[in-house]
Write a protein that holds these residues in place. Structure first.
Motif, short mmCIF file in Angstrom:
data_model
loop_
_atom_site.label_atom_id
_atom_site.label_comp_id
_atom_site.label_asym_id
_atom_site.label_seq_id
_atom_site.Cartn_x
_atom_site.Cartn_y
_atom_site.Cartn_z
N VAL A 99 0.86 -1.18 0.00
CA VAL A 99 0.00 0.00 0.00
C VAL A 99 0.90 1.24 0.00
CG1 VAL A 99 -0.18 -0.07 2.54
CG2 VAL A 99 -1.87 1.23 1.21
N ILE A 100 0.45 2.29 -0.68
CA ILE A 100 1.20 3.54 -0.76
C ILE A 100 0.44 4.62 -0.01
CG2 ILE A 100 2.06 5.35 -2.31
CD1 ILE A 100 2.20 3.15 -4.51
N GLY A 101 1.13 5.38 0.82
CA GLY A 101 0.56 6.54 1.48
C GLY A 101 1.08 7.80 0.81
N PHE A 102 0.20 8.54 0.13
CA PHE A 102 0.59 9.76 -0.57
C PHE A 102 0.35 10.94 0.36
CE2 PHE A 102 -0.70 12.81 -4.24
CZ PHE A 102 0.54 13.42 -4.19
N CYS A 103 1.43 11.57 0.83
CA CYS A 103 1.35 12.62 1.84
C CYS A 103 1.26 14.00 1.20
CB CYS A 103 2.56 12.55 2.76
SG CYS A 103 2.67 11.02 3.72
N MET A 104 0.27 14.78 1.64
CA MET A 104 0.09 16.16 1.20
C MET A 104 -0.25 17.00 2.42
SD MET A 104 -2.19 15.33 -2.19
CE MET A 104 -2.89 13.85 -1.41
N PRO A 105 0.43 18.12 2.65
CA PRO A 105 0.18 18.90 3.86
C PRO A 105 -1.10 19.72 3.79
CG PRO A 105 1.90 19.93 2.55
CD PRO A 105 1.56 18.64 1.87
N ALA A 106 -1.80 19.81 4.92
CA ALA A 106 -3.02 20.62 4.99
C ALA A 106 -2.71 22.09 4.90
CB ALA A 106 -3.76 20.33 6.30
N THR A 107 -1.46 22.46 5.10
CA THR A 107 -1.07 23.87 5.13
C THR A 107 -0.77 24.45 3.75
OG1 THR A 107 1.20 23.10 5.55
CG2 THR A 107 -0.13 23.76 7.46
N GLU A 108 -0.76 23.62 2.72
CA GLU A 108 -0.41 24.09 1.38
C GLU A 108 -1.49 23.70 0.37
OE1 GLU A 108 3.48 22.73 0.26
OE2 GLU A 108 4.27 23.02 2.29
N ARG A 141 -9.65 24.72 10.59
CA ARG A 141 -10.68 23.77 10.15
C ARG A 141 -11.07 24.04 8.70
NH1 ARG A 141 -15.00 23.00 15.15
NH2 ARG A 141 -13.53 22.09 16.66
N GLU A 142 -11.14 25.32 8.36
CA GLU A 142 -11.52 25.67 6.99
C GLU A 142 -10.46 25.19 5.99
OE1 GLU A 142 -11.52 27.72 9.58
OE2 GLU A 142 -13.69 27.94 9.84
N GLN A 143 -9.18 25.35 6.36
CA GLN A 143 -8.10 24.87 5.49
C GLN A 143 -8.16 23.36 5.32
OE1 GLN A 143 -4.70 26.73 7.62
NE2 GLN A 143 -4.00 27.35 5.59
N ILE A 144 -8.38 22.65 6.43
CA ILE A 144 -8.42 21.19 6.37
C ILE A 144 -9.58 20.73 5.48
CG2 ILE A 144 -8.77 19.08 7.71
CD1 ILE A 144 -7.45 20.59 10.08
N ALA A 145 -10.76 21.34 5.67
CA ALA A 145 -11.92 20.97 4.86
C ALA A 145 -11.65 21.23 3.38
CB ALA A 145 -13.16 21.74 5.32
#
Length: 310
Positions: A99-108, A141-145
């Motif tokens: 399985v591959i975990g593709f990481c992307m930051p919530a801050t960008e 929360r708005e960024q995460i959503a």
């Protein structure tokens, strides 16, 4: 080896074991996330992109599963021979995991690099890809959503999991998701082992981490570290001698690492020694030396000597 003392599963019926690979752009939190899941530091971290230069395995063990997480260098457009070899290393690793975990930051925001990698990763059609939104502790929360919505539109994911390696938010849920994609099987590593990285390599990486923080933005990618000797001192029950060489590409970089009257090198040595002592559980005498290996990132012979093979 770095070890803990987990409980051995009572039996192997219903037990799963396999490999997950974290992939993504440089500096999206892959190493920090792996350390948090494993429960100890097995990969160095830094605010500098492309800190990870090797495939590092961290082992998460629980009663029903053994999850081996592989942290990889960030995928990027290579500009040196070293970069080309790291990129090739990542791509070969992606083809060998469950399985591959593709990481992307919530801050960008999702950018062209994420779009490109999403297409690349989902091209491994037989391997499920879990989208992991990292660094949620740094986002509103708005960024995460907003990021979750953008990520959902980016590809056909096996799952999407927002997490924080700092606060522990949803780390258990992420482990559950990754384990769900592992095949049935027996444990692959001995009880208590948290990584298969040799201790000398871990020590070399801790020294490099200390240097990366010490030189800040001046030459993060021009430094390589090799531990030449590491052994208990004769006649001393709790002292380990470590001799390491710091390789830079130009004499001017050597002066930067040493600092005024040797102050920077002394600070780096002190910071690294504390980390190494915590790793080894023993007092350490650290002998750091600096050598110039001209343009080593572009020299095949130098790369092999420093452990970066074809």
């Amino acid at each position: 080896m770095v070890q803990a003392q987990p409980e051995r599963p009572a039996g192997h019926d219903g037990f799963s074991a396999g490999f997950a690979c974290f992939a993504g752009r440089p500096n999206v939190g892959k190493s920090t996330l792996m350390n948090a899941l494993v429960g100890t530091k097995v990969a160095i971290t830094s605010s500098k992109p492309q800190t990870t230069r090797r495939v590092i395995r961290g082992i998460v063990r629980r009663p029903d599963a053994e999850l081996i997480i592989i942290d990889t260098p960030g995928l990027h457009r290579p500009q040196t021979l070293l970069g080309e070899r790291l990129d090739s290393l990542v791509r070969s690793t992606l083809s060998e995991v469950d399985v591959i975990g593709f990481c992307m930051p919530a801050t960008e925001r999702i950018g062209p690099g994420d779009n490109y990698l999403a297409r690349e990763l989902t091209a491994h059609s037989s391997t499920p890809v879990v989208a992991i939104v990292t660094k949620t502790d740094q986002a509103s929360r708005e960024q995460i959503a907003s990021r979750l919505t953008a990520v959902a539109a980016l590809g056909d994911w096996a799952d999407i999991v927002p997490v924080s390696a700092v606060t522990g938010f949803q780390l258990g849920e992420l482990t559950d998701v990754l384990v769900s994609h592992l095949p049935a099987g027996r444990p692959l590593y001995p009880d208590g082992e948290l990584t298969d990285e040799p201790e000398q390599q871990l020590v070399a990486e801790l020294i490099r981490e200390a240097i990366l923080e010490g030189v800040r933005d001046e030459l993060p990618h021009s430094i390589a570290v090799v531990v030449e000797e590491m052994a208990p001192r004769e006649g001393s029950a709790d002292l380990i001698d470590v001799q390491a060489v710091l390789y830079v590409e130009r004499p001017s970089q050597k002066a930067i690492v040493i600092g005024s009257k040797g102050a920077r090198l002394k600070e780096v040595g002190s910071r690294a020694r504390q980390q190494i002592e915590a790793l080894l559980g023993s007092r350490v005498f650290l002998d750091l030396r600096i050598k110039v290996a001209k343009d080593w990132q572009r020299d095949p012979r130098q790369l092999r000597r420093l452990g970066f093979y074809d």
